[in-house]
Design a protein around this motif. Structure first.
Motif, PDB file in Angstrom:
ATOM      1  N   ARG A  75       0.823  -1.207   0.000  1.00  0.00           N
ATOM      2  CA  ARG A  75       0.000   0.000   0.000  1.00  0.00           C
ATOM      3  C   ARG A  75       0.858   1.259   0.000  1.00  0.00           C
ATOM      4  O   ARG A  75       0.465   2.294  -0.534  1.00  0.00           O
ATOM      5  CB  ARG A  75      -0.917   0.027   1.224  1.00  0.00           C
ATOM      6  N   GLU A  76       2.020   1.159   0.626  1.00  0.00           N
ATOM      7  CA  GLU A  76       2.875   2.334   0.746  1.00  0.00           C
ATOM      8  C   GLU A  76       3.465   2.768  -0.599  1.00  0.00           C
ATOM      9  O   GLU A  76       3.987   3.876  -0.721  1.00  0.00           O
ATOM     10  CB  GLU A  76       3.993   2.063   1.750  1.00  0.00           C
ATOM     11  N   LEU A  77       3.398   1.907  -1.612  1.00  0.00           N
ATOM     12  CA  LEU A  77       3.894   2.272  -2.929  1.00  0.00           C
ATOM     13  C   LEU A  77       2.882   3.086  -3.728  1.00  0.00           C
ATOM     14  O   LEU A  77       3.254   3.815  -4.645  1.00  0.00           O
ATOM     15  CB  LEU A  77       4.256   1.009  -3.732  1.00  0.00           C
ATOM     16  N   ALA A  78       1.608   2.946  -3.422  1.00  0.00           N
ATOM     17  CA  ALA A  78       0.567   3.606  -4.206  1.00  0.00           C
ATOM     18  C   ALA A  78       0.737   5.124  -4.145  1.00  0.00           C
ATOM     19  O   ALA A  78       0.815   5.716  -3.070  1.00  0.00           O
ATOM     20  CB  ALA A  78      -0.808   3.198  -3.699  1.00  0.00           C
ATOM     21  N   ARG A  79       0.809   5.748  -5.309  1.00  0.00           N
ATOM     22  CA  ARG A  79       1.017   7.183  -5.417  1.00  0.00           C
ATOM     23  C   ARG A  79      -0.019   7.796  -6.349  1.00  0.00           C
ATOM     24  O   ARG A  79      -0.318   7.253  -7.399  1.00  0.00           O
ATOM     25  CB  ARG A  79       2.408   7.494  -5.986  1.00  0.00           C
ATOM     26  N   TYR A  80      -0.524   8.956  -5.958  1.00  0.00           N
ATOM     27  CA  TYR A  80      -1.375   9.690  -6.884  1.00  0.00           C
ATOM     28  C   TYR A  80      -0.568  10.130  -8.114  1.00  0.00           C
ATOM     29  O   TYR A  80      -1.124  10.282  -9.203  1.00  0.00           O
ATOM     30  CB  TYR A  80      -1.975  10.917  -6.210  1.00  0.00           C
ATOM     31  N   ARG A  81       0.723  10.345  -7.916  1.00  0.00           N
ATOM     32  CA  ARG A  81       1.617  10.678  -9.027  1.00  0.00           C
ATOM     33  C   ARG A  81       2.687   9.576  -9.112  1.00  0.00           C
ATOM     34  O   ARG A  81       3.716   9.655  -8.434  1.00  0.00           O
ATOM     35  CB  ARG A  81       2.260  12.045  -8.813  1.00  0.00           C
ATOM     36  N   PRO A  82       2.466   8.560  -9.931  1.00  0.00           N
ATOM     37  CA  PRO A  82       3.425   7.451 -10.008  1.00  0.00           C
ATOM     38  C   PRO A  82       4.839   7.875 -10.374  1.00  0.00           C
ATOM     39  O   PRO A  82       5.803   7.184 -10.033  1.00  0.00           O
ATOM     40  CB  PRO A  82       2.821   6.549 -11.092  1.00  0.00           C
ATOM     41  N   SER A  83       4.986   9.016 -11.033  1.00  0.00           N
ATOM     42  CA  SER A  83       6.324   9.483 -11.404  1.00  0.00           C
ATOM     43  C   SER A  83       7.211   9.678 -10.180  1.00  0.00           C
ATOM     44  O   SER A  83       8.449   9.644 -10.289  1.00  0.00           O
ATOM     45  CB  SER A  83       6.233  10.792 -12.194  1.00  0.00           C
ATOM     46  N   GLU A  84       6.609   9.879  -9.002  1.00  0.00           N
ATOM     47  CA  GLU A  84       7.392  10.051  -7.778  1.00  0.00           C
ATOM     48  C   GLU A  84       8.188   8.799  -7.429  1.00  0.00           C
ATOM     49  O   GLU A  84       9.148   8.872  -6.653  1.00  0.00           O
ATOM     50  CB  GLU A  84       6.473  10.417  -6.618  1.00  0.00           C
ATOM     51  N   LEU A  85       7.824   7.667  -7.990  1.00  0.00           N
ATOM     52  CA  LEU A  85       8.512   6.405  -7.711  1.00  0.00           C
ATOM     53  C   LEU A  85       9.695   6.159  -8.632  1.00  0.00           C
ATOM     54  O   LEU A  85      10.381   5.148  -8.483  1.00  0.00           O
ATOM     55  CB  LEU A  85       7.537   5.233  -7.862  1.00  0.00           C
ATOM     56  N   THR A  86       9.932   7.031  -9.581  1.00  0.00           N
ATOM     57  CA  THR A  86      10.907   6.740 -10.638  1.00  0.00           C
ATOM     58  C   THR A  86      12.280   6.377 -10.100  1.00  0.00           C
ATOM     59  O   THR A  86      12.893   5.386 -10.536  1.00  0.00           O
ATOM     60  CB  THR A  86      10.997   7.918 -11.618  1.00  0.00           C
ATOM     61  N   GLU A  87      12.795   7.123  -9.153  1.00  0.00           N
ATOM     62  CA  GLU A  87      14.135   6.832  -8.623  1.00  0.00           C
ATOM     63  C   GLU A  87      14.174   5.437  -8.005  1.00  0.00           C
ATOM     64  O   GLU A  87      15.104   4.653  -8.247  1.00  0.00           O
ATOM     65  CB  GLU A  87      14.529   7.883  -7.588  1.00  0.00           C
ATOM     66  N   TRP A  88      13.171   5.112  -7.195  1.00  0.00           N
ATOM     67  CA  TRP A  88      13.111   3.789  -6.563  1.00  0.00           C
ATOM     68  C   TRP A  88      12.949   2.692  -7.605  1.00  0.00           C
ATOM     69  O   TRP A  88      13.618   1.653  -7.543  1.00  0.00           O
ATOM     70  CB  TRP A  88      11.941   3.768  -5.582  1.00  0.00           C
ATOM     71  N   ILE A  89      12.088   2.913  -8.569  1.00  0.00           N
ATOM     72  CA  ILE A  89      11.850   1.923  -9.616  1.00  0.00           C
ATOM     73  C   ILE A  89      13.127   1.622 -10.381  1.00  0.00           C
ATOM     74  O   ILE A  89      13.486   0.440 -10.593  1.00  0.00           O
ATOM     75  CB  ILE A  89      10.766   2.426 -10.596  1.00  0.00           C
ATOM     76  N   LEU A  90      13.819   2.641 -10.817  1.00  0.00           N
ATOM     77  CA  LEU A  90      15.007   2.420 -11.645  1.00  0.00           C
ATOM     78  C   LEU A  90      16.128   1.752 -10.855  1.00  0.00           C
ATOM     79  O   LEU A  90      16.923   1.002 -11.412  1.00  0.00           O
ATOM     80  CB  LEU A  90      15.480   3.750 -12.242  1.00  0.00           C
ATOM     81  N   ARG A  91      16.163   1.997  -9.547  1.00  0.00           N
ATOM     82  CA  ARG A  91      17.174   1.340  -8.719  1.00  0.00           C
ATOM     83  C   ARG A  91      16.937  -0.166  -8.663  1.00  0.00           C
ATOM     84  O   ARG A  91      17.876  -0.964  -8.677  1.00  0.00           O
ATOM     85  CB  ARG A  91      17.151   1.949  -7.310  1.00  0.00           C
ATOM     86  N   LEU A  92      15.684  -0.573  -8.616  1.00  0.00           N
ATOM     87  CA  LEU A  92      15.378  -1.994  -8.544  1.00  0.00           C
ATOM     88  C   LEU A  92      15.285  -2.655  -9.916  1.00  0.00           C
ATOM     89  O   LEU A  92      15.428  -3.868 -10.033  1.00  0.00           O
ATOM     90  CB  LEU A  92      14.060  -2.224  -7.796  1.00  0.00           C
TER      91      LEU A  92
END
Length: 206
Positions: A75-92
């Motif tokens: 649940r903590e991953l859910a974002r109204y703006r998914p772009s905010e996850l980009t740094e975390w996503i690209l790291r994994l």
């Protein structure tokens, strides 16, 4: 329960195929994936079928490292703006593609995003109270029927959006992962209750 999801999948190839051809889950890699997401040492609490794993309880991360993809639900991953996850996503991601679908039917909100070749290529997030909160990149083919009016809202003349986000979110789940939480299943959809994902929580520090 309605449609609730907070799922991210990393895959070299099409994640829909990776789910259908899924082999044995690597427990050690799954635990490491959960620990990265939690930011803490993790302990496994059991297995959840995928219909439950896509929206686990708060503080729980469901993670599965499979031969062709990795799945993370929190649940903590859910974002109204998914772009905010980009740094975390690209790291994994480590060069793989990444796909996220978030939604919560209680507020008629849905969002999805796709990352490829080290960059965010598409992100969309909307609900009727806030409208379109994020719309980045070009429309993907599965979106066309929605934007072209083929999936328009009927019998709700004052609805604030041209289509229901939850319908859209379920179509994103079908397109990327090969399952839906609500709506019509097709011959390519698999049974969520036949797929189990390890669940983890952070180890309490004494």
């Amino acid at each position: 329960m309605g449609s609730k999801s907070a799922v991210v999948v990393f895959a070299e190839a099409e994640p829909r195929r990776a789910f259908r051809d899924a082999g044995l889950t690597d427990h050690d890699k799954s635990k490491r994936l959960a620990e990265i997401t939690l930011g803490a040492t993790a302990q496994e609490t059991g297995l959840l079928t995928l219909d439950l794993a896509v929206w686990p309880d708060s503080g729980i991360v469901c993670a599965a490292s499979l031969p062709e993809c990795e799945v993370v639900c929190s649940r903590e991953l859910a974002r109204y703006r998914p772009s905010e996850l980009t740094e975390w996503i690209l790291r994994l991601a480590n060069g793989r593609g990444a796909y996220a679908v978030f939604m919560h039917s209680a507020e008629d909100w849905a969002a999805f995003a796709v990352w490829s070749d080290g960059a965010l290529v598409r992100s969309l997030s909307m609900n009727p109270s806030s409208g379109v909160m994020e719309d980045m990149g070009e429309h993907l083919p599965f979106e066309f029927p929605f934007w072209e009016g083929e999936r328009s809202v009927r019998n709700e003349p004052n609805y604030a959006l041209p289509f229901h986000p939850i319908d859209f979110g379920n179509e994103a789940l079908r397109e990327f992962f090969g399952f839906v939480l609500e709506g019509r299943e097709d011959e390519l959809c698999f049974d969520l209750e036949e797929f189990e994902v390890p669940a983890f929580r952070a180890v309490s520090q004494a």
